[in-house]
Design a protein around this motif. Structure first.
Motif, PDB file in Angstrom:
ATOM      1  N   LEU A 216       0.828  -1.213   0.000  1.00  0.00           N
ATOM      2  CA  LEU A 216       0.000   0.000   0.000  1.00  0.00           C
ATOM      3  C   LEU A 216       0.861   1.261   0.000  1.00  0.00           C
ATOM      4  O   LEU A 216       0.585   2.219  -0.732  1.00  0.00           O
ATOM      5  N   VAL A 217       1.908   1.258   0.846  1.00  0.00           N
ATOM      6  CA  VAL A 217       2.784   2.432   0.908  1.00  0.00           C
ATOM      7  C   VAL A 217       3.496   2.628  -0.431  1.00  0.00           C
ATOM      8  O   VAL A 217       3.583   3.756  -0.956  1.00  0.00           O
ATOM      9  N   ALA A 218       3.993   1.517  -1.013  1.00  0.00           N
ATOM     10  CA  ALA A 218       4.688   1.613  -2.302  1.00  0.00           C
ATOM     11  C   ALA A 218       3.739   2.140  -3.379  1.00  0.00           C
ATOM     12  O   ALA A 218       4.107   3.021  -4.172  1.00  0.00           O
ATOM     13  N   ALA A 219       2.512   1.612  -3.398  1.00  0.00           N
ATOM     14  CA  ALA A 219       1.539   2.045  -4.410  1.00  0.00           C
ATOM     15  C   ALA A 219       1.237   3.538  -4.253  1.00  0.00           C
ATOM     16  O   ALA A 219       1.158   4.284  -5.244  1.00  0.00           O
ATOM     17  N   SER A 301      14.156   3.275  -4.600  1.00  0.00           N
ATOM     18  CA  SER A 301      15.488   2.882  -4.151  1.00  0.00           C
ATOM     19  C   SER A 301      15.436   2.301  -2.740  1.00  0.00           C
ATOM     20  O   SER A 301      16.115   1.315  -2.440  1.00  0.00           O
ATOM     21  N   SER A 302      14.597   2.917  -1.876  1.00  0.00           N
ATOM     22  CA  SER A 302      14.462   2.392  -0.511  1.00  0.00           C
ATOM     23  C   SER A 302      13.956   0.958  -0.541  1.00  0.00           C
ATOM     24  O   SER A 302      14.470   0.075   0.154  1.00  0.00           O
ATOM     25  N   PHE A 303      12.935   0.733  -1.376  1.00  0.00           N
ATOM     26  CA  PHE A 303      12.397  -0.624  -1.458  1.00  0.00           C
ATOM     27  C   PHE A 303      13.408  -1.578  -2.084  1.00  0.00           C
ATOM     28  O   PHE A 303      13.471  -2.749  -1.722  1.00  0.00           O
ATOM     29  N   ALA A 304      14.216  -1.089  -3.042  1.00  0.00           N
ATOM     30  CA  ALA A 304      15.224  -1.947  -3.671  1.00  0.00           C
ATOM     31  C   ALA A 304      16.272  -2.386  -2.646  1.00  0.00           C
ATOM     32  O   ALA A 304      16.653  -3.559  -2.591  1.00  0.00           O
ATOM     33  N   VAL A 305      16.708  -1.441  -1.792  1.00  0.00           N
ATOM     34  CA  VAL A 305      17.694  -1.779  -0.749  1.00  0.00           C
ATOM     35  C   VAL A 305      17.074  -2.767   0.247  1.00  0.00           C
ATOM     36  O   VAL A 305      17.704  -3.760   0.637  1.00  0.00           O
ATOM     37  N   ALA A 307      14.671  -4.874  -0.359  1.00  0.00           N
ATOM     38  CA  ALA A 307      14.544  -6.176  -1.037  1.00  0.00           C
ATOM     39  C   ALA A 307      15.897  -6.889  -1.083  1.00  0.00           C
ATOM     40  O   ALA A 307      15.982  -8.102  -0.862  1.00  0.00           O
ATOM     41  N   ALA A 308      16.981  -6.127  -1.332  1.00  0.00           N
ATOM     42  CA  ALA A 308      18.317  -6.737  -1.374  1.00  0.00           C
ATOM     43  C   ALA A 308      18.700  -7.283  -0.010  1.00  0.00           C
ATOM     44  O   ALA A 308      19.249  -8.386   0.112  1.00  0.00           O
ATOM     45  N   GLN A 309      18.365  -6.509   1.039  1.00  0.00           N
ATOM     46  CA  GLN A 309      18.729  -6.940   2.384  1.00  0.00           C
ATOM     47  C   GLN A 309      17.931  -8.166   2.831  1.00  0.00           C
ATOM     48  O   GLN A 309      18.386  -8.920   3.677  1.00  0.00           O
ATOM     49  N   SER A 310      16.726  -8.333   2.259  1.00  0.00           N
ATOM     50  CA  SER A 310      15.940  -9.509   2.627  1.00  0.00           C
ATOM     51  C   SER A 310      16.183 -10.667   1.668  1.00  0.00           C
ATOM     52  O   SER A 310      15.514 -11.692   1.740  1.00  0.00           O
ATOM     53  N   GLY A 311      17.120 -10.505   0.742  1.00  0.00           N
ATOM     54  CA  GLY A 311      17.515 -11.611  -0.129  1.00  0.00           C
ATOM     55  C   GLY A 311      16.592 -11.837  -1.310  1.00  0.00           C
ATOM     56  O   GLY A 311      16.601 -12.913  -1.905  1.00  0.00           O
ATOM     57  N   ARG A 312      15.729 -10.848  -1.664  1.00  0.00           N
ATOM     58  CA  ARG A 312      14.815 -11.000  -2.801  1.00  0.00           C
ATOM     59  C   ARG A 312      15.454 -10.390  -4.051  1.00  0.00           C
ATOM     60  O   ARG A 312      15.309  -9.190  -4.304  1.00  0.00           O
ATOM     61  N   ARG A 313      16.147 -11.224  -4.813  1.00  0.00           N
ATOM     62  CA  ARG A 313      16.913 -10.701  -5.947  1.00  0.00           C
ATOM     63  C   ARG A 313      16.015 -10.172  -7.061  1.00  0.00           C
ATOM     64  O   ARG A 313      16.256  -9.093  -7.612  1.00  0.00           O
ATOM     65  N   TRP A 314      14.927 -10.944  -7.372  1.00  0.00           N
ATOM     66  CA  TRP A 314      14.048 -10.530  -8.481  1.00  0.00           C
ATOM     67  C   TRP A 314      13.363  -9.201  -8.175  1.00  0.00           C
ATOM     68  O   TRP A 314      13.193  -8.351  -9.053  1.00  0.00           O
ATOM     69  N   THR A 316      14.574  -6.845  -6.198  1.00  0.00           N
ATOM     70  CA  THR A 316      15.605  -5.811  -6.296  1.00  0.00           C
ATOM     71  C   THR A 316      15.786  -5.391  -7.750  1.00  0.00           C
ATOM     72  O   THR A 316      15.833  -4.194  -8.072  1.00  0.00           O
ATOM     73  N   ASN A 317      15.876  -6.384  -8.648  1.00  0.00           N
ATOM     74  CA  ASN A 317      16.057  -6.089 -10.074  1.00  0.00           C
ATOM     75  C   ASN A 317      14.858  -5.318 -10.633  1.00  0.00           C
ATOM     76  O   ASN A 317      15.013  -4.368 -11.401  1.00  0.00           O
ATOM     77  N   LEU A 318      13.660  -5.747 -10.219  1.00  0.00           N
ATOM     78  CA  LEU A 318      12.434  -5.098 -10.722  1.00  0.00           C
ATOM     79  C   LEU A 318      12.390  -3.622 -10.305  1.00  0.00           C
ATOM     80  O   LEU A 318      12.080  -2.736 -11.122  1.00  0.00           O
ATOM     81  N   LEU A 319      12.713  -3.357  -9.039  1.00  0.00           N
ATOM     82  CA  LEU A 319      12.668  -1.977  -8.544  1.00  0.00           C
ATOM     83  C   LEU A 319      13.764  -1.126  -9.186  1.00  0.00           C
ATOM     84  O   LEU A 319      13.554   0.055  -9.488  1.00  0.00           O
ATOM     85  N   THR A 320      14.931  -1.736  -9.405  1.00  0.00           N
ATOM     86  CA  THR A 320      16.008  -1.001 -10.087  1.00  0.00           C
ATOM     87  C   THR A 320      15.572  -0.646 -11.508  1.00  0.00           C
ATOM     88  O   THR A 320      15.816   0.463 -11.996  1.00  0.00           O
ATOM     89  N   LEU A 321      14.899  -1.592 -12.148  1.00  0.00           N
ATOM     90  CA  LEU A 321      14.388  -1.357 -13.504  1.00  0.00           C
ATOM     91  C   LEU A 321      13.357  -0.226 -13.500  1.00  0.00           C
ATOM     92  O   LEU A 321      13.317   0.612 -14.414  1.00  0.00           O
ATOM     93  N   ALA A 322      12.511  -0.190 -12.436  1.00  0.00           N
ATOM     94  CA  ALA A 322      11.501   0.872 -12.323  1.00  0.00           C
ATOM     95  C   ALA A 322      12.179   2.239 -12.218  1.00  0.00           C
ATOM     96  O   ALA A 322      11.736   3.219 -12.836  1.00  0.00           O
ATOM     97  N   VAL A 323      13.273   2.325 -11.444  1.00  0.00           N
ATOM     98  CA  VAL A 323      14.008   3.590 -11.315  1.00  0.00           C
ATOM     99  C   VAL A 323      14.571   3.996 -12.683  1.00  0.00           C
ATOM    100  O   VAL A 323      14.480   5.169 -13.094  1.00  0.00           O
TER     101      VAL A 323
END
Lengths: 373, 163
Positions: A216-219, A301-305, A307-314, A316-323
């Protein structure tokens, strides 16, 4: 990479011996079965699904011919059977299967409400049906050991709220402009806080609350960034106070549980965004668009970091792509010239490569955690 | 594990009481004397919930001139009188007139809580081309509290109830 190739690479690197590689291959073969077994399993699953879909289609095709009493009794029997099965499996200690039956019960309860409404031609707001089902889905979520069971009451409650808002002229007036986005952000923040508070008492519910809260916050952040890029919508005061209150509560929680640096970073980011919002309110189109861009990049970027810290690679990649996509959109919005957009993209790409290089050099400092959420 | 089994048993009892009681009360409400309420604003729909028809009771229009600035959400009770076989609103209920119909004021109109009728899928296409005429009404029962329970919708003299 397939297991055989991986094992060969590990042997070449000296990570495993030939005996260990053979043992791993034999173990995986025994555990996962041969490709032939997988094909038989896949065909069996496909056949089972086809049979179930066929039965559902046959019932649907003759739905109008089935007497109302038979429909009600059949669905009522399914509702009861799902609970009896969950109880029996629970007695046998098979909690996964039991939780799945409880989840099915949550869906069947909604179907039952809809069927009663259809047979007795009931009018009124459909939000009531979802609110009732949300209440019925709470006890399974409390006793369940999987976050899936907590997803149901949260989802039903949010749908009920959305339908209520759609039906109520007073609520629609209250949420005009970006009020709905602020309400979503406020509710998302509340769910995140609840998830934090419940993390020890009920881990599964905590995971579901954090999942929905983050979504919800991300949306809301992404929606705000895009809308802000286009226009400055009128924002009702009550919702701004609500969202800001929840934001302050999260900052307070960070101060209580995390390091001071995290708190300072969050306060600085919020202050920057607030200042930018006030500043751009009095300026022209370009500063507002640029602030919207920064808001989007900060959130993604906050969500990407995270996601990376929680080990969710896909993720992280998706959010980086969004940026990256947002950067392209910014150039198109601001420059409106293909040649200058190209120059801007080259420069941005160089900056990103530099950041990536620095990140790689500092990799040891931000190693992903082994434990996911 | 015992707590878990107890909660599931409690949920089963809740379901039986809730759905059983709800269906029993709706069946009981349907068992009283049937009346005809004229309908206007006929609008066939086909949404996720199945084929249904949106309609508006003529009583809602008849109640309009009788309202005296009641607040939004106020409960409105109206006396009914039979004219040419159908029930029409005569006045706001201040005594114990019968039959009467009850609703709530929403958006300047009285909402009686009945606005849709689910039709048989096999006749849905036929219903979509029917236009409301003077012989368009719902067959319903009215319970002791003035709530309407729809049983059948008759469009231009033809029932569209599920067969």
């Amino acid at each position: 990479m397939r297991l055989g190739k991986k094992l060969a690479a590990w042997r070449e690197a000296g990570l495993v011996t030939a005996d260990q590689a053979a043992a791993i291959a034999a173990f995986e073969e025994k555990r996962g079965g041969s490709p032939g077994v997988w094909i038989v399993g896949a065909l069996g699953a496909l056949g089972g699904l086809a049979v179930v879909a066929g039965i559902i289609s046959l019932i649907a095709a003759n739905w109008s011919s089935i007497p109302a009493a038979v429909k009600l009794l059949s669905l009522g029997a399914l509702v009861a059977a799902s609970l009896l099965a969950a109880r029996q499996l629970s007695s046998e200690g098979r909690t996964l299967a039991s939780d799945l039956f409880l989840f099915a019960h949550g869906l069947l309860a909604l179907a039952m409400v809809a069927l009663v409404g259809q047979i007795y031609h009931l009018g009124g707001g459909p939000w009531r049906a979802f609110a009732l089902c949300a209440a019925l889905a709470v006890p399974p979520a409390v006793i369940g050991q999987r976050s899936l069971l907590s997803d149901l009451p949260i989802a039903y409650s949010l749908v009920a709220l959305a339908l209520f808002i759609a039906k109520s002229p007073a609520m629609r007036e209250e949420l005009r402009g970006f009020g709905l986005g602020l309400l979503a952000a406020g509710i998302g923040g509340t769910l995140l806080l609840s998830g934090q508070l419940l993390s020890r008492a009920h881990a599964a519910a905590s995971v579901a609350l954090r999942r929905w809260g983050a979504a919800l916050v991300a949306a809301a952040c992404i929606g705000a960034a895009f809308i802000w890029s286009l226009r400055a919508p009128e924002t009702p005061g009550h919702m701004a106070v609500f969202a800001a209150g929840v934001g302050l509560a999260i900052v307070a929680l960070l101060a209580w549980t995390r390091r001071v640096a995290a708190l300072l970073g969050t306060v600085l980011a919020l202050a920057f965004l607030l200042g930018a919002a006030i500043w751009t309110g009095e300026r022209g189109d370009v500063p507002r668009r640029f602030t919207g861009f920064l808001l989007f990049c900060a959130a993604a970027s906050s969500f990407a970091v995270a996601a990376a810290q929680s080990g969710r690679r896909w993720l992280t990649n998706l959010l980086t792509l969004a940026v990256a996509a947002r950067i392209v959109v910014l150039f198109v919005e601001l420059i409106r010239s293909l040649a200058m957009t190209g120059v801007g993209l080259v420069l941005t790409g160089a900056v990103f490569c530099g950041v990536a290089w620095a990140w790689w050099r500092l990799h040891g400092l931000i190693a992903p955690s082994r434990e996911g959420p | 594990m015992n707590r878990r089994r107890t909660v599931i048993a409690g949920l089963l009892a809740t379901d039986l009481l809730l759905f059983g009681g709800w269906i029993a009360s709706l069946e009981h409400a349907r068992s009283s004397a049937r009346v005809k309420l004229p309908v206007e604003g006929f609008d066939p729909r086909d949404l996720l919930r199945g084929h249904f028809v949106r309609f508006q009771l003529v009583a809602a229009g008849e109640a309009g001139p009788l309202l005296r600035g009641e607040p939004e959400g106020a409960r409105i009770e109206l006396c009914l009188e039979e004219r040419r076989g159908m029930l029409h609103v005569t006045r706001v209920r201040t005594d114990d007139c019968k039959p009467f119909i009850a609703g709530a004021l929403r958006g300047g109109r009285v909402d009686f809580g009945v606005d849709r009728f689910f039709v048989d899928e096999r006749i849905a296409g036929e219903v979509a081309f029917v236009r409301a005429g003077p012989e368009t009404y719902v067959v319903a029962t009215i319970d002791g509290g003035g709530a309407v329970h729809v049983i059948d919708l008759v469009v231009d003299g033809k029932s569209v109830a599920r067969k």
